[in-house]
Design a protein around this motif. Structure first.
Motif, PDB file in Angstrom:
ATOM      1  N   SER A 122     -46.995   2.690  17.514  1.00  0.00           N
ATOM      2  CA  SER A 122     -46.194   3.871  17.189  1.00  0.00           C
ATOM      3  C   SER A 122     -45.740   4.618  18.440  1.00  0.00           C
ATOM      4  CB  SER A 122     -46.993   4.829  16.297  1.00  0.00           C
ATOM      5  OG  SER A 122     -48.135   5.321  16.982  1.00  0.00           O
ATOM      6  N   GLY A 123     -46.207   4.207  19.626  1.00  0.00           N
ATOM      7  CA  GLY A 123     -45.832   4.881  20.859  1.00  0.00           C
ATOM      8  C   GLY A 123     -44.342   4.760  21.132  1.00  0.00           C
ATOM      9  N   ARG A 124     -43.731   5.838  21.590  1.00  0.00           N
ATOM     10  CA  ARG A 124     -42.311   5.859  21.906  1.00  0.00           C
ATOM     11  C   ARG A 124     -42.097   6.583  23.232  1.00  0.00           C
ATOM     12  NH1 ARG A 124     -42.773   2.763  18.561  1.00  0.00           N
ATOM     13  NH2 ARG A 124     -41.627   2.499  16.592  1.00  0.00           N
ATOM     14  N   LEU A 125     -41.027   6.208  23.924  1.00  0.00           N
ATOM     15  CA  LEU A 125     -40.697   6.847  25.184  1.00  0.00           C
ATOM     16  C   LEU A 125     -40.128   8.242  24.937  1.00  0.00           C
ATOM     17  CD1 LEU A 125     -38.974   3.855  27.025  1.00  0.00           C
ATOM     18  CD2 LEU A 125     -41.368   4.517  27.039  1.00  0.00           C
ATOM     19  N   ALA A 129     -34.367   5.261  27.256  1.00  0.00           N
ATOM     20  CA  ALA A 129     -35.464   5.520  26.326  1.00  0.00           C
ATOM     21  C   ALA A 129     -35.032   5.284  24.883  1.00  0.00           C
ATOM     22  CB  ALA A 129     -35.968   6.957  26.504  1.00  0.00           C
ATOM     23  N   GLU A 130     -33.816   5.709  24.531  1.00  0.00           N
ATOM     24  CA  GLU A 130     -33.336   5.498  23.163  1.00  0.00           C
ATOM     25  C   GLU A 130     -33.200   4.013  22.847  1.00  0.00           C
ATOM     26  OE1 GLU A 130     -29.752   7.703  23.144  1.00  0.00           O
ATOM     27  OE2 GLU A 130     -30.723   9.674  22.927  1.00  0.00           O
ATOM     28  N   SER A 131     -32.688   3.234  23.805  1.00  0.00           N
ATOM     29  CA  SER A 131     -32.559   1.790  23.580  1.00  0.00           C
ATOM     30  C   SER A 131     -33.925   1.133  23.436  1.00  0.00           C
ATOM     31  CB  SER A 131     -31.783   1.153  24.733  1.00  0.00           C
ATOM     32  OG  SER A 131     -30.486   1.688  24.827  1.00  0.00           O
ATOM     33  N   LEU A 132     -34.850   1.503  24.325  1.00  0.00           N
ATOM     34  CA  LEU A 132     -36.188   0.914  24.250  1.00  0.00           C
ATOM     35  C   LEU A 132     -36.919   1.363  22.983  1.00  0.00           C
ATOM     36  CD1 LEU A 132     -37.359   1.193  27.973  1.00  0.00           C
ATOM     37  CD2 LEU A 132     -36.604  -0.842  26.735  1.00  0.00           C
ATOM     38  N   ASN A 133     -36.716   2.617  22.569  1.00  0.00           N
ATOM     39  CA  ASN A 133     -37.356   3.092  21.338  1.00  0.00           C
ATOM     40  C   ASN A 133     -36.839   2.331  20.125  1.00  0.00           C
ATOM     41  OD1 ASN A 133     -38.957   4.919  22.657  1.00  0.00           O
ATOM     42  ND2 ASN A 133     -37.603   6.659  22.310  1.00  0.00           N
ATOM     43  N   ALA A 193     -39.132   0.141  17.768  1.00  0.00           N
ATOM     44  CA  ALA A 193     -39.157   0.342  16.319  1.00  0.00           C
ATOM     45  C   ALA A 193     -38.912  -0.974  15.584  1.00  0.00           C
ATOM     46  CB  ALA A 193     -38.117   1.382  15.915  1.00  0.00           C
ATOM     47  N   ARG A 194     -37.994  -1.774  16.128  1.00  0.00           N
ATOM     48  CA  ARG A 194     -37.721  -3.074  15.504  1.00  0.00           C
ATOM     49  C   ARG A 194     -38.926  -4.001  15.625  1.00  0.00           C
ATOM     50  NH1 ARG A 194     -35.435  -5.781  11.528  1.00  0.00           N
ATOM     51  NH2 ARG A 194     -34.688  -7.853  12.136  1.00  0.00           N
ATOM     52  N   ILE A 195     -39.556  -4.015  16.808  1.00  0.00           N
ATOM     53  CA  ILE A 195     -40.752  -4.850  16.990  1.00  0.00           C
ATOM     54  C   ILE A 195     -41.858  -4.387  16.065  1.00  0.00           C
ATOM     55  CG2 ILE A 195     -42.559  -5.449  18.643  1.00  0.00           C
ATOM     56  CD1 ILE A 195     -40.440  -5.358  20.832  1.00  0.00           C
TER      57      ILE A 195
END
Length: 463
Positions: free
Chosen positions: A206-209, A222-226, A230-232
Motif C-alpha cells: 500500500s506504500g505510495r510516493l 511520483a504519480e507515474s510510479l504510484n 497501484a497496478r502491481i
C-alpha cells in the motif's frame, strides 16, 4: 562515508557547483568587459580633450605669439574644472600653470603622445594625483604641458573592482545558500522514495510516493510510479484471490471426483457402474478444464496479451452474430432474445474478446435471470453510440442483482446462487470486466426495473 562526503557525492551538489562556476565566469567576464569598455571610452575622451586644448593654444600662438599662449594658460588655469597646464623655461623653472611639481624626466618624453604621470597641484600640499598629459616643445626652448586629471577615472576603476569582488562574493554566497535549500529539498524527496521502496520491499504494497501538489518533475514521476504500484498491487491481490478461490472452489469438485471414483472401486465390479462413473468423471473434468481456461483467459486479458489482435471491427455485426447463436437456446427456455443496433459503429478492438464478453452476459441472463412465474424471460442486446463511446447493453427482466452485490459479482468465483444448482464457475462477469479494461472501457451493472442491465462502455477513438 561522512555526512559531508555524502552531500558532495549527490547530483544536486555537482549540478550546483557547475552552475556556480558557469555563472561566475559569465558574470566576471561581463563586468570585466564593461570595465574595459568604460576605460577605453574615458581614455579616448581625455585624449580628445587634450588634443582640443593643444589645438586651441596653437591657434593662440599663431595669432599672438608665445605671449598669447602664456596669457591664455594663465586665464584658464584659475577656472573651475580647468585642465592641467604648465610652462617651464629651459632649466625647468615653472613660469605659469596650475601644477607645482611633475616628474623630472617628463620633458624627455615630449612628442610621444599622451602619457600618464603623477603630479602635485599646489606647492606643499603633499598629495599626489594622476593625470594624462601631453608634453610639447615651444619656440625659444620653453616646455608646455597640457593634460587632464584622471583621478575620477581611477576611482571609477576601483569602484568597478570592489563591485566585482562584492558581486563574486554575493554570487557564491547566494549560490551556496540556494544549493543548501535545493539539495535539502531534492534529498528529502529522494529519501522519501527510498523509504517507500523499503516499505514495499518489506511487503507493504500500500506504500505510495509522496505527491506534494507542486506539479514539478518529482510529482509527475511520483504519480507515474504510484499508478504503476497501484497496478502491481491490484495484480498481486488478484493473484492472491485467484489462489484462494482455486483452493476453495476447485478443491470441492476435485474431492468429489476422487470420492466418486473411490466409491465405485470399493463397490462390486460392474461394467455399467464403471461406465456411469467414467462419464460422470469426464463431465466433471470438462467443467474443471473450462474453469481453468476461463482463468487463463482472464489472466491473459488483464495482462494485455489476450488472444485476438486489435483490428477494425463493426460492433453491430458482433452483436447480431452472438445473439443469433443464443436465439434457439432462448426459445427453448421459453424466452425472447431481441437485438437492437442503432447504426454501424466501427472501432479498433478484439472481435473474439468482445464476442466472448457478450456471450457470457447472454449466457448469465439465460441461466440466472429467469422471470417470475407467468412472466417469460426477455433479453435485449443492443449497441449504440453515446458521444465518443460505443455502448453495449444486455438487459433482462429477471430477478436482477442486489445493488450491494454488483461490485462483488465482478470478482472471480463469486456466485450469488447459494444452492449452486446452475452450472458455472463464477468467472463469466470477471472475464467481461477484464475485456472492458483491456479496451480502456468500463462495465456497469444497473437496475432494469425489473431485472438487470449490464452496460459496457468503450471509447471509439482511443481504443
Amino acid at each position: 562515508m561522512t555526512a559531508l562526503g555524502k552531500v558532495v557525492r549527490t547530483t544536486a551538489f555537482k549540478l550546483s557547483a557547475i552552475y556556480i562556476a558557469v555563472f561566475s565566469i559569465f558574470a566576471v567576464s561581463f563586468v570585466l568587459y564593461i570595465s574595459y569598455s568604460a576605460n577605453v571610452l574615458l581614455n579616448d575622451q581625455i585624449r580628445a580633450t587634450i588634443a582640443a586644448e593643444i589645438r586651441g593654444l596653437a591657434e593662440q600662438g599663431r595669432t599672438g605669439g608665445i605671449a598669447a599662449i602664456f596669457q591664455t594658460i594663465e586665464e584658464r588655469s584659475h577656472q573651475p574644472g580647468a585642465s592641467l597646464y604648465l610652462i617651464t623655461d629651459v632649466n625647468g623653472r615653472i613660469l605659469t600653470g596650475n601644477i607645482s611639481q611633475v616628474p623630472a624626466d617628463i620633458f624627455e618624453r615630449s612628442g610621444i603622445g599622451p602619457i600618464t604621470v603623477t603630479y602635485e597641484r599646489n606647492i606643499g600640499e603633499g598629495s599626489r594625483h594622476v593625470a594624462m598629459v601631453q608634453v610639447l616643445r615651444l619656440p625659444g626652448g620653453f616646455w608646455m604641458l597640457v593634460g587632464r586629471d584622471i583621478g575620477e577615472h581611477e576611482q571609477f576603476r576601483e569602484i568597478i573592482g570592489r563591485a566585482l569582488a562584492w558581486a563574486a562574493a554575493l554570487m557564491i554566497g547566494l549560490a551556496v545558500l540556494s544549493w543548501f535549500f535545493v539539495s535539502r529539498r531534492v534529498l528529502k524527496r529522494i529519501d522519501s522514495v527510498s523509504d517507500t521502496s523499503r516499505r514495499i520491499v518489506a511487503g507493504d504494497l500500500s506504500g505510495r510516493l509522496e505527491v506534494t501538489g507542486t506539479g514539478d518533475e518529482f510529482d509527475r514521476l511520483a504519480e507515474s510510479l504510484n499508478a504503476m504500484l497501484a497496478r502491481i498491487e491490484h495484480l498481486l491481490y488478484g493473484l492472491k484471490d485467484v489462489s484462494d478461490n482455486i483452493a476453495h472452489d476447485l478443491k470441492t469438485p476435485l474431492t468429489r471426483l476422487r470420492s466418486r471414483v473411490e466409491g465405485v472401486l470399493a463397490g462390486p465390479a460392474d461394467i455399467d457402474t464403471y461406465r456411469d462413473a467414467l462419464e460422470s468423471t469426464i463431465e466433471e473434468s470438462d467443467h474443471l478444464i473450462k474453469t481453468f481456461n476461463a482463468l487463463l483467459m482472464i489472466a491473459r486479458t488483464e495482462a494485455g496479451s489476450a488472444d485476438g489482435a486489435m483490428s477494425e471491427v463493426e460492433a453491430g455485426a458482433i452483436v447480431r452474430d452472438v445473439a443469433e447463436l443464443y436465439e434457439p437456446v432462448a426459445e427453448e427456455e421459453g424466452g425472447d432474445l431481441t437485438v437492437s443496433v442503432s447504426e454501424p459503429i466501427t472501432l479498433k478492438a478484439s472481435r473474439e474478446l468482445l464476442g466472448q464478453a457478450l456471450a457470457n452476459l447472454i449466457d448469465n441472463a439465460l441461466k440466472y435471470a429467469k422471470g417470475d412465474a407467468g412472466r417469460p424471460l426477455k433479453i435485449v442486446v443492443s449497441s449504440a453510440r453515446e458521444g465518443g463511446d460505443l455502448v453495449l447493453r444486455v438487459a433482462d427482466n429477471g430477478v436482477g442483482v442486489p445493488e450491494a452485490d454488483r461490485e462483488r459479482v465482478l470478482q472471480r468465483f463469486v456466485r450469488l446462487e447459494a444452492s449452486r444448482s446452475q452450472s458455472g464457475s463464477g468467472l463469466g462477469l470477471s472475464l467481461v470486466a477484464a475485456v472492458a479494461r483491456l479496451h480502456h472501457g468500463t462495465i456497469e451493472l444497473g437496475d432494469n426495473h425489473p431485472g438487470l442491465v449490464v452496460t459496457i462502455r468503450l471509447p471509439i477513438e482511443t481504443v
